[in-house]
Design a protein around this motif. Structure first.
Motif, mmCIF file in Angstrom:
data_model
loop_
_atom_site.group_PDB
_atom_site.id
_atom_site.type_symbol
_atom_site.label_atom_id
_atom_site.label_comp_id
_atom_site.label_asym_id
_atom_site.label_seq_id
_atom_site.Cartn_x
_atom_site.Cartn_y
_atom_site.Cartn_z
ATOM 1 N N ARG A 46 0.814 -1.225 0.000
ATOM 2 C CA ARG A 46 0.000 0.000 0.000
ATOM 3 C C ARG A 46 0.851 1.280 0.000
ATOM 4 N NH1 ARG A 46 -1.840 -3.387 3.663
ATOM 5 N NH2 ARG A 46 -0.977 -2.159 5.373
ATOM 6 N N PHE A 47 2.045 1.195 -0.543
ATOM 7 C CA PHE A 47 2.878 2.400 -0.593
ATOM 8 C C PHE A 47 2.260 3.452 -1.513
ATOM 9 C CE2 PHE A 47 6.323 4.802 -2.655
ATOM 10 C CZ PHE A 47 6.846 5.438 -1.537
ATOM 11 N N LYS A 48 1.667 3.009 -2.616
ATOM 12 C CA LYS A 48 1.056 3.946 -3.561
ATOM 13 C C LYS A 48 -0.056 4.746 -2.892
ATOM 14 C CE LYS A 48 -0.837 4.174 -8.264
ATOM 15 N NZ LYS A 48 -1.955 5.033 -7.928
ATOM 16 N N GLU A 49 -0.774 4.102 -1.988
ATOM 17 C CA GLU A 49 -1.848 4.816 -1.290
ATOM 18 C C GLU A 49 -1.276 5.956 -0.454
ATOM 19 O OE1 GLU A 49 -4.256 2.173 0.949
ATOM 20 O OE2 GLU A 49 -4.444 0.699 -0.663
ATOM 21 N N VAL A 50 -0.133 5.714 0.180
ATOM 22 C CA VAL A 50 0.488 6.769 0.984
ATOM 23 C C VAL A 50 0.895 7.930 0.083
ATOM 24 C CG1 VAL A 50 2.454 7.336 2.460
ATOM 25 C CG2 VAL A 50 1.281 5.138 2.726
ATOM 26 N N ASN A 51 1.525 7.619 -1.051
ATOM 27 C CA ASN A 51 1.946 8.672 -1.983
ATOM 28 C C ASN A 51 0.758 9.454 -2.517
ATOM 29 O OD1 ASN A 51 4.688 9.009 -2.176
ATOM 30 N ND2 ASN A 51 4.976 7.503 -3.784
ATOM 31 N N ASP A 52 -0.294 8.713 -2.925
ATOM 32 C CA ASP A 52 -1.453 9.367 -3.540
ATOM 33 C C ASP A 52 -2.252 10.175 -2.528
ATOM 34 O OD1 ASP A 52 -0.657 8.209 -5.865
ATOM 35 O OD2 ASP A 52 -2.155 6.603 -5.838
ATOM 36 N N THR A 53 -2.320 9.672 -1.306
ATOM 37 C CA THR A 53 -3.163 10.319 -0.291
ATOM 38 C C THR A 53 -2.430 11.427 0.450
ATOM 39 O OG1 THR A 53 -4.331 8.225 0.018
ATOM 40 C CG2 THR A 53 -4.625 9.909 1.719
ATOM 41 N N ALA B 67 3.965 3.902 11.690
ATOM 42 C CA ALA B 67 4.995 4.930 11.504
ATOM 43 C C ALA B 67 4.337 6.298 11.507
ATOM 44 C CB ALA B 67 5.756 4.709 10.200
ATOM 45 N N ASP B 68 4.982 7.252 12.150
ATOM 46 C CA ASP B 68 4.471 8.623 12.212
ATOM 47 C C ASP B 68 5.113 9.443 11.098
ATOM 48 O OD1 ASP B 68 4.921 11.608 13.357
ATOM 49 O OD2 ASP B 68 3.041 10.777 14.103
ATOM 50 N N LEU B 69 4.292 9.946 10.206
ATOM 51 C CA LEU B 69 4.776 10.751 9.082
ATOM 52 C C LEU B 69 4.250 12.171 9.226
ATOM 53 C CD1 LEU B 69 4.097 8.219 6.173
ATOM 54 C CD2 LEU B 69 6.126 8.414 7.617
ATOM 55 N N ASP B 70 5.036 13.011 9.890
ATOM 56 C CA ASP B 70 4.634 14.408 10.123
ATOM 57 C C ASP B 70 3.264 14.480 10.785
ATOM 58 O OD1 ASP B 70 6.942 15.487 9.221
ATOM 59 O OD2 ASP B 70 6.187 16.044 7.241
ATOM 60 N N GLY B 71 3.087 13.680 11.830
ATOM 61 C CA GLY B 71 1.847 13.726 12.583
ATOM 62 C C GLY B 71 0.758 12.806 12.091
ATOM 63 N N VAL B 72 0.986 12.130 10.978
ATOM 64 C CA VAL B 72 -0.004 11.197 10.441
ATOM 65 C C VAL B 72 0.512 9.776 10.654
ATOM 66 C CG1 VAL B 72 -1.276 10.436 8.405
ATOM 67 C CG2 VAL B 72 -0.750 12.861 8.724
ATOM 68 N N SER B 73 -0.281 8.941 11.304
ATOM 69 C CA SER B 73 0.114 7.565 11.579
ATOM 70 C C SER B 73 -0.331 6.663 10.434
ATOM 71 C CB SER B 73 -0.507 7.082 12.899
ATOM 72 O OG SER B 73 -0.004 7.838 13.988
ATOM 73 N N VAL B 74 0.624 5.903 9.902
ATOM 74 C CA VAL B 74 0.311 4.951 8.832
ATOM 75 C C VAL B 74 0.859 3.592 9.228
ATOM 76 C CG1 VAL B 74 0.340 6.713 7.030
ATOM 77 C CG2 VAL B 74 2.425 5.475 7.546
ATOM 78 N N ASP B 75 0.198 2.563 8.750
ATOM 79 C CA ASP B 75 0.634 1.204 9.035
ATOM 80 C C ASP B 75 1.656 0.771 7.987
ATOM 81 O OD1 ASP B 75 0.319 -1.399 10.491
ATOM 82 O OD2 ASP B 75 -0.244 -2.045 8.471
ATOM 83 N N VAL B 76 2.783 0.236 8.443
ATOM 84 C CA VAL B 76 3.854 -0.207 7.556
ATOM 85 C C VAL B 76 3.892 -1.725 7.535
ATOM 86 C CG1 VAL B 76 6.330 -0.136 7.062
ATOM 87 C CG2 VAL B 76 5.207 1.840 8.091
ATOM 88 N N SER B 77 3.873 -2.293 6.346
ATOM 89 C CA SER B 77 4.032 -3.739 6.192
ATOM 90 C C SER B 77 4.656 -4.000 4.830
ATOM 91 C CB SER B 77 2.694 -4.470 6.315
ATOM 92 O OG SER B 77 1.819 -4.106 5.265
ATOM 93 N N ALA B 78 5.180 -5.197 4.659
ATOM 94 C CA ALA B 78 5.873 -5.506 3.414
ATOM 95 C C ALA B 78 5.721 -6.974 3.089
ATOM 96 C CB ALA B 78 7.349 -5.135 3.521
ATOM 97 N N SER B 79 5.955 -7.293 1.835
ATOM 98 C CA SER B 79 6.029 -8.679 1.379
ATOM 99 C C SER B 79 7.492 -8.985 1.125
ATOM 100 C CB SER B 79 5.213 -8.856 0.096
ATOM 101 O OG SER B 79 3.851 -8.560 0.333
ATOM 102 N N LEU B 80 7.967 -10.117 1.659
ATOM 103 C CA LEU B 80 9.384 -10.441 1.627
ATOM 104 C C LEU B 80 9.614 -11.757 0.919
ATOM 105 C CD1 LEU B 80 11.908 -10.036 4.553
ATOM 106 C CD2 LEU B 80 11.812 -12.186 3.296
ATOM 107 N N GLY B 81 10.501 -11.737 -0.052
ATOM 108 C CA GLY B 81 10.913 -12.959 -0.742
ATOM 109 C C GLY B 81 12.327 -13.316 -0.340
ATOM 110 N N ALA B 82 12.587 -14.597 -0.095
ATOM 111 C CA ALA B 82 13.884 -15.042 0.385
ATOM 112 C C ALA B 82 14.471 -16.094 -0.548
ATOM 113 C CB ALA B 82 13.757 -15.608 1.806
ATOM 114 N N ALA B 83 15.782 -16.001 -0.741
ATOM 115 C CA ALA B 83 16.507 -17.004 -1.523
ATOM 116 C C ALA B 83 17.868 -17.200 -0.881
ATOM 117 C CB ALA B 83 16.658 -16.573 -2.982
ATOM 118 N N LEU B 84 18.471 -18.388 -1.083
ATOM 119 C CA LEU B 84 19.713 -18.738 -0.398
ATOM 120 C C LEU B 84 20.705 -19.338 -1.381
ATOM 121 C CD1 LEU B 84 21.216 -18.983 2.321
ATOM 122 C CD2 LEU B 84 20.205 -21.266 2.563
#
Length: 657
Positions: free
Chosen positions: A262-269, A332-349
């Motif tokens: 949802r990074f695009k939502e943060v940028n757009d909003t 995460a607090d972004l200049d007084g606005v709280s947003v939820d941070v999460s990610a999708s992680l791919g792993a390889a070895l």
């Protein structure tokens, strides 16, 4: 260009200019000193030569007088011969002095020459006189000779002394000038030394500045400007270096690829500034969640990577990934606005699942997309998922070729008017006659077309094939409305109406016999643009239908603004028509809504007689489904239409998907 840099450059140029000026002055003084020394040497040499001739003249005059004295004391033939030989011996020196003595010595030499000529005359008279007889003239000549000799010797000596004094003065003046020049040289050398030191300081400053700038450039070239962590270039170098170490030590190299949710939502909003703050916070959290020897990098956008040397097993790598996500996820607090941070992680070895640096990055990318699609949080590389990804990738290239060479085929499913059971149109469904995999249904290649930008050429190909087939049927006596399903990408293409108009002209087709079906996703993407495209299509006389109604999120609002003619009820509602009371109620409500908006209703997925009867009872105009017919090739459809007496029917609607 900074002011400080301009000042440093001005100082450097002034120092260099001053140094060059000082060196030029030194060179000028050296030339001047050489010229002065040369002039002094020339003057001294000239004066010494003059002095030598004066001394020689003086010596000759003295010799003449001494020989005269000897002759007067002992008058013999030998003394007479000696006296005769030396008479006039100074004349040559005096002539030279007259010719080369300059403004000072020439007149003196001339005056002395006159006296010397008289002296020589007197001596000749004495030599030629008979001294045995006393005579007053002889005595007078003797007295005159003695007097002249004394005078001549005195004058010659004075000129020698004068020339020696002048030589001393010249040498003294030259010495004074030399001291002055030496003092000037010392001053200039001192100034030049200061300037050299200044230039050296400036050069060292420039060197240090250049080295710092080079270090900064190297840092900037290898680090992300926004977050300060490594970039793709440095990551690639480190991956290869760690793999080289792992080959030597036998340890594994882990690799994570992360993509923010949802990074695009943060940028757009909230705007790009908030997005930048979020990326910086993510970089900080990632760096804090791994060991110092690990490398955190930003690859671009909201995609990050973590390189982890010394990982023993896939289980250890997944455990580290869980800890990384735990440290990353959260508010995460972004200049007084709280947003939820999460990610999708791919792993390889490496070397367990990946054998090269390139495959390590590629496999982590495959795993990351698997995690994103499945909402898994973290996903370890699965070779089977990679095979599916490769298959999808190959489909894109093959599909492009299939469109170009005409490997696509259209199947047609009848649509029947429920009031009399007669054929009123057909929905055309695209198939792909793959050279090795056989006949493929749309679900095998439409998603790839949507993701790769092939929907426009694919839709154009389907439209062309559908209108061409409609023309063939019309020539064969079957006039039947037909339509093509248009995806979101096509509906947002402002050039679509013009292309459709050209195809209608090309095949001589009636726009009223073409229906274009759209999906709700196309409306959600850009309502204003979609409305503009639909309005142009409607202006051509083409009918418009909304497909799969009820499966989106905003159908009600779009029904009020879109220029529609038809509404199609999705099969997921139709299947519940005979099994649940709510199914009947929902379809009834949809039909009433459509009729209120003056839209015809098509019910899809009619597979039994009971469903057909209930839909007819609720007021549906058109039915479509396996009860009537499965999708058929063009020739089989023509046979089916003839069997159902469709040749005489004119003016219904069909869809292509």
């Amino acid at each position: 260009m900074s002011l400080q840099w301009m000042k440093r450059r001005a100082v450097a140029r002034c120092a260099i200019a001053a140094l060059l000026l000082g060196l030029a002055l030194l060179a000028g003084l050296a030339v001047l000193s050489n010229q002065s020394a040369a002039r002094t040497a020339t003057t001294v040499a000239e004066r010494q030569l003059v002095s030598q001739h004066w001394g020689s003249a003086n010596l000759h005059i003295g010799d003449e007088y001494d020989v005269l004295t000897d002759y007067l004391q002992v008058e013999s033939e030998s003394n007479q011969m000696r006296l005769t030989a030396v008479i006039g011996s100074a004349a040559g020196d005096l002539r030279w002095l007259y010719a080369h003595g300059g403004s000072t010595d020439s007149p003196r030499a001339q005056a002395l020459q006159n006296t010397y000529d008289g002296y020589s005359y007197t001596l000749r008279n004495l030599v030629s006189s008979d001294r045995t007889i006393y005579s007053a003239p002889v005595e007078a000549d003797l007295a005159q000779a003695a007097k002249s000799a004394t005078t001549l010797r005195k004058l010659a000596a004075e000129n020698v002394t004068r020339n020696d004094r002048e030589i001393s003065e010249v040498l003294a003046a030259s010495k004074t000038d030399g001291r002055r020049l030496l003092h000037a040289v010392e001053v200039i050398i001192a100034v030049d030394l200061v300037l050299v030191l200044a230039c050296a300081f400036v050069l060292l400053t420039y060197q240090n500045s250049t080295e710092r700038q080079a270090a900064e450039n190297r840092y900037r070239a290898s680090h992300d400007g926004l977050t300060g962590i490594a970039n793709r270039e440095l990551l690639t170098e480190r991956v290869q270096a760690e793999i080289t170490v792992a080959d030597r030590t036998g340890e594994g190299v882990g690799f994570f690829l992360l993509d923010l949710n949802r990074f695009k939502e943060v940028n757009d909003t909230l705007g790009h500034h908030a997005g930048d703050l979020l990326l910086q916070e993510v970089a900080r959290r990632l760096a804090a969640s791994v060991r110092k020897e690990s490398l955190v990098a930003r690859l671009g956008g909201d995609e990050f990577a973590v390189l982890l040397p010394g990982v023993a097993s896939a289980e250890d790598l997944v455990a580290i990934g869980d800890r990384v996500l735990a440290g990353l996820n959260g508010v995460a607090d972004l200049d007084g606005v709280s947003v939820d941070v999460s990610a999708s992680l791919g792993a390889a070895l490496y070397p367990h699942s990946s054998t090269t640096a390139a495959s390590l990055l590629q496999h982590a990318d495959v795993a990351m997309y698997a995690a994103k699609r499945g909402h898994l949080g973290i996903s370890y590389y699965d070779p089977e998922a990679d095979e599916h990804s490769f298959e999808r990738l190959s489909v894109v290239g093959e599909l492009r070729h299939a469109i170009e060479v005409g490997e696509l085929e259209l199947y047609y499913q009848p649509k029947v008017r429920m009031s009399d059971g007669r054929l009123c149109g057909a929905e055309s469904l695209v198939r792909w006659r793959h050279p090795t995999r056989g006949l493929l249904t749309p679900d095998k290649f439409i998603p790839a077309a949507e993701q790769s930008g092939l929907m426009n050429p694919l839709t154009d190909a389907v439209l062309t094939a559908a209108l061409d087939q409609q023309t063939r049927w019309r020539a064969d006596g079957l006039t039947l409305p037909i339509a093509v399903n248009v995806g979101a990408a096509c509906l947002l293409d402002l050039g679509l109406p013009a292309r459709v108009a050209r195809l209608l002209d090309r095949f001589g087709a009636d726009a009223a016999d073409l229906t274009i079906e759209i999906t709700e996703s196309a409306m959600i993407a850009d309502p204003a643009r979609a409305t503009a495209v639909l309005s142009e299509l409607r202006a051509l006389g083409i009918k418009l239908s909304i497909d799969d109604f009820g499966t989106g999120y905003s159908s009600m609002s779009y029904l009020q603004t879109m220029p529609l003619d038809e509404l199609k009820i999705d099969r997921q509602f139709t299947t519940k028509l005979t099994t649940t009371p709510s199914g009947r109620a929902i379809i009834g409500a949809i039909i009433e809504l459509a009729h209120a908006l003056e839209l015809d209703v098509v019910v899809e997925g009619v597979e039994d007689q009971e469903t057909y009867a209930i839909a007819q009872e609720l007021g549906c105009e058109i039915a479509q489904g396996y009860l009537l017919s499965r999708p058929l090739p063009a020739d089989d459809f023509r046979t089916w239409a003839t069997d159902h007496g469709a040749d005489a029917y004119m003016g219904s609607q069909v869809t292509a998907a």
